[in-house]
Design an enzyme around this catalytic site. Structure first.
Site, mmCIF file in Angstrom:
data_model
loop_
_atom_site.group_PDB
_atom_site.id
_atom_site.type_symbol
_atom_site.label_atom_id
_atom_site.label_comp_id
_atom_site.label_asym_id
_atom_site.label_seq_id
_atom_site.Cartn_x
_atom_site.Cartn_y
_atom_site.Cartn_z
ATOM 1 C CE LYS A 1 -3.307 2.475 7.142
ATOM 2 N NZ LYS A 1 -4.107 3.279 6.210
ATOM 3 C CD GLN B 1 -2.694 4.791 10.405
ATOM 4 O OE1 GLN B 1 -4.143 4.840 10.469
ATOM 5 N NE2 GLN B 1 -2.216 5.335 9.506
ATOM 6 N NE ARG C 1 -7.901 6.889 9.463
ATOM 7 C CZ ARG C 1 -6.909 6.706 8.316
ATOM 8 N NH1 ARG C 1 -5.844 6.248 8.310
ATOM 9 N NH2 ARG C 1 -7.717 6.735 6.974
ATOM 10 C CD GLU D 1 -5.161 3.104 -0.483
ATOM 11 O OE1 GLU D 1 -4.469 2.493 -1.209
ATOM 12 O OE2 GLU D 1 -5.180 3.208 0.795
ATOM 13 C CD GLU E 1 -7.887 12.707 4.133
ATOM 14 O OE1 GLU E 1 -7.410 13.557 3.150
ATOM 15 O OE2 GLU E 1 -8.121 11.486 3.645
ATOM 16 C CG ASP F 1 -5.583 0.497 3.624
ATOM 17 O OD1 ASP F 1 -5.365 -0.287 4.047
ATOM 18 O OD2 ASP F 1 -4.805 1.554 3.731
ATOM 19 C CG ASP G 1 -2.074 0.956 1.158
ATOM 20 O OD1 ASP G 1 -2.493 1.195 -0.053
ATOM 21 O OD2 ASP G 1 -2.255 1.583 2.196
ATOM 22 C CG HIS H 1 -4.452 10.637 2.556
ATOM 23 N ND1 HIS H 1 -5.551 10.430 3.229
ATOM 24 C CD2 HIS H 1 -3.541 9.825 2.743
ATOM 25 C CE1 HIS H 1 -5.134 9.471 4.264
ATOM 26 N NE2 HIS H 1 -4.139 9.097 4.071
ATOM 27 C CB THR I 1 -7.235 -4.802 2.227
ATOM 28 O OG1 THR I 1 -6.445 -4.371 2.907
ATOM 29 C CG2 THR I 1 -7.159 -3.838 0.811
ATOM 30 C CD GLU J 1 -6.183 4.969 4.558
ATOM 31 O OE1 GLU J 1 -5.339 4.174 3.632
ATOM 32 O OE2 GLU J 1 -5.494 5.763 5.445
#
Ligand code: CA
Length: 417
Positions: free
Chosen positions: A252, A239, A236, A200, A362, A232, A125, A132, A256, A198
């Protein structure tokens, strides 16, 4: 290029994601038969294994379609990929001479179960979307240090887990992990409280490389078989505590999701576009010989339990700072061997505007500005029972080359054994 007309009537609908211009590759099962390769055309799936058995198509000595993955076809190489696409056009175009032989091998998409379209060899990834990276860096390190010093010079990535890449529709169990709030003295172990998506794109490597052998950006572009939508999933809070100094790990590794249809690079050719202007000149090995990105409109939807799905963000793949070809070149540059079936996540795709952000982190600015849904509910992060949906398509003149959807419903965390 205009809409290419097919005798499959639903493929000529300007709103379908799967006109003759697209022909994406998936794996399906129905009526208790084993999973096998299929091609989406309108609201139908063309049973490739049945075509092969009927000897309407034969691309190598061994059967390549009566398998629950497209890896064997990928290994036959780009010339065979092109031959297959031409043959499918012959079968399905409006005036196809073999229409009567092909028609019995169509299955309504509504009657099939879709599976993983490939065996993912390894999953990497990247972190190659500038908006971002700037948003997340601003939240984590302040606006002055938002982009790390290497960011404008190389596509940052980490090696993820192929074992937990799952197809759209698979439920996602909220992960457990080690969490430490900034003010807490010690970490605790429990269910993630800041679960996120996420948005992607995933690039699928079709041609392998030898260990020790780098590739140019032009070669890398030729090695890519196709693209999927990729979510993904990200924890948080896990992380934030674990990510330094080696990058994301358990935050992560739990899941996925990818969309079930591989949209080939060939189908996306009319939508090529360039990466944004470079702020710093790239080293020669990363320079692109031509347009390597694709103009693909993308959207994120949320469907809370019992509510209707609604769009919470819209953006475009053309926002990436680095293309998949550049990422693949960088990946192989040290001599790292790349395999057929490797999956490269683009990195979260956010645009410059607030409603163009490809993650809840975000959109809610780290939970400080929760978003309000149409029925008045608010969200900073994902709640149990929420289904998160990604969708996307390239818009042609009177047709779409679409990816379908990539969805996953979040279910409660397990109890620790
Ligand atoms: Ca990511």
């Amino acid at each position: 290029m205009p809409l290419m007309k097919s005798w499959v009537a639903s493929a000529n609908d300007p709103e379908t994601h799967f006109p003759l211009n697209n022909l994406p590759y998936g794996v399906f099962s129905n009526n208790g038969h084993d999973a096998r390769c299929g091609v989406a055309i309108g609201n139908q799936v063309l049973d490739m294994a049945a075509l092969e058995t009927a000897e309407l198509i034969r691309l190598s000595n061994a059967p390549v379609f009566d398998l629950p993955y497209w890896n064997d076809l990928m290994e036959l190489g780009p010339e065979t990929w092109q031959a297959l696409r031409e043959r499918l056009h012959e079968f399905l175009r409006e005036d196809a001479p073999e229409r009567a032989q092909v028609a019995p091998h169509l299955v309504p998409m509504a009657d099939v179960t879709l599976h993983m379209p490939l065996v993912v060899s390894e999953y990497t990834d990247f972190y190659a979307g500038r908006h971002h990276a700037t948003n997340v860096g601003t939240m984590f390190r302040g606006a002055e240090n938002a982009l790390p010093p290497n960011w404008l010079h190389l596509p940052i990535g980490y090696n993820g887990r192929a074992s937990t890449v799952v197809v759209s529709g698979t439920e996602i169990r909220r992960p457990l992990g080690q969490i430490k709030a900034p003010e807490a003295e010690n970490p605790s172990f429990g269910a993630c409280e800041r679960l996120d998506i996420e948005l992607e794109m995933g690039a699928i490597v079709g041609v392998s490389t030898q260990m020790g052998q780098p590739v140019t950006v032009a070669q890398a572009d030729q090695m890519i078989f196709g693209y999927v939508l990729l979510n993904d999933w990200s924890a948080r809070d896990i992380q934030a505590w674990e990510y330094q100094p080696l990058g994301p790990f358990q935050a992560k590794a739990f899941a996925t999701s990818i969309s079930p249809w591989i949209v080939t690079k060939a189908a996306l050719e009319p939508f090529r576009t360039t990466t944004p202007e470079r702020e710093r000149e790239l080293l020669p090995y990363l320079k692109e010989p031509g347009p390597m990105l694709f103009d693909i409109d993308l959207a994120v939807l949320i469907e809370p339990q019992g509510a209707a799905p609604e769009v919470i963000a819209r953006t475009n793949y053309n926002q990436m700072y680095y293309s998949a070809a550049q990422q693949l070149t960088h990946h192989a540059s040290s001599g790292c061997a790349m395999n057929t079936g490797d999956l490269l996540g683009s990195g979260t795709i956010s645009g410059p505007e607030k409603d163009q952000r490809g993650s809840l982190l975000e959109l809610s600015w780290g939970g400080k500005e929760p978003i309000t849904l149409q029925d008045g509910q608010t969200r900073s992060f994902i709640e149990d029972g929420d289904t998160m949906i990604l969708t996307g398509h390239a818009q042609g003149n009177g047709y779409k080359v679409g990816f379908g959807t990539c969805s996953g419903k979040v279910v409660p965390a397990p109890s620790f054994p």
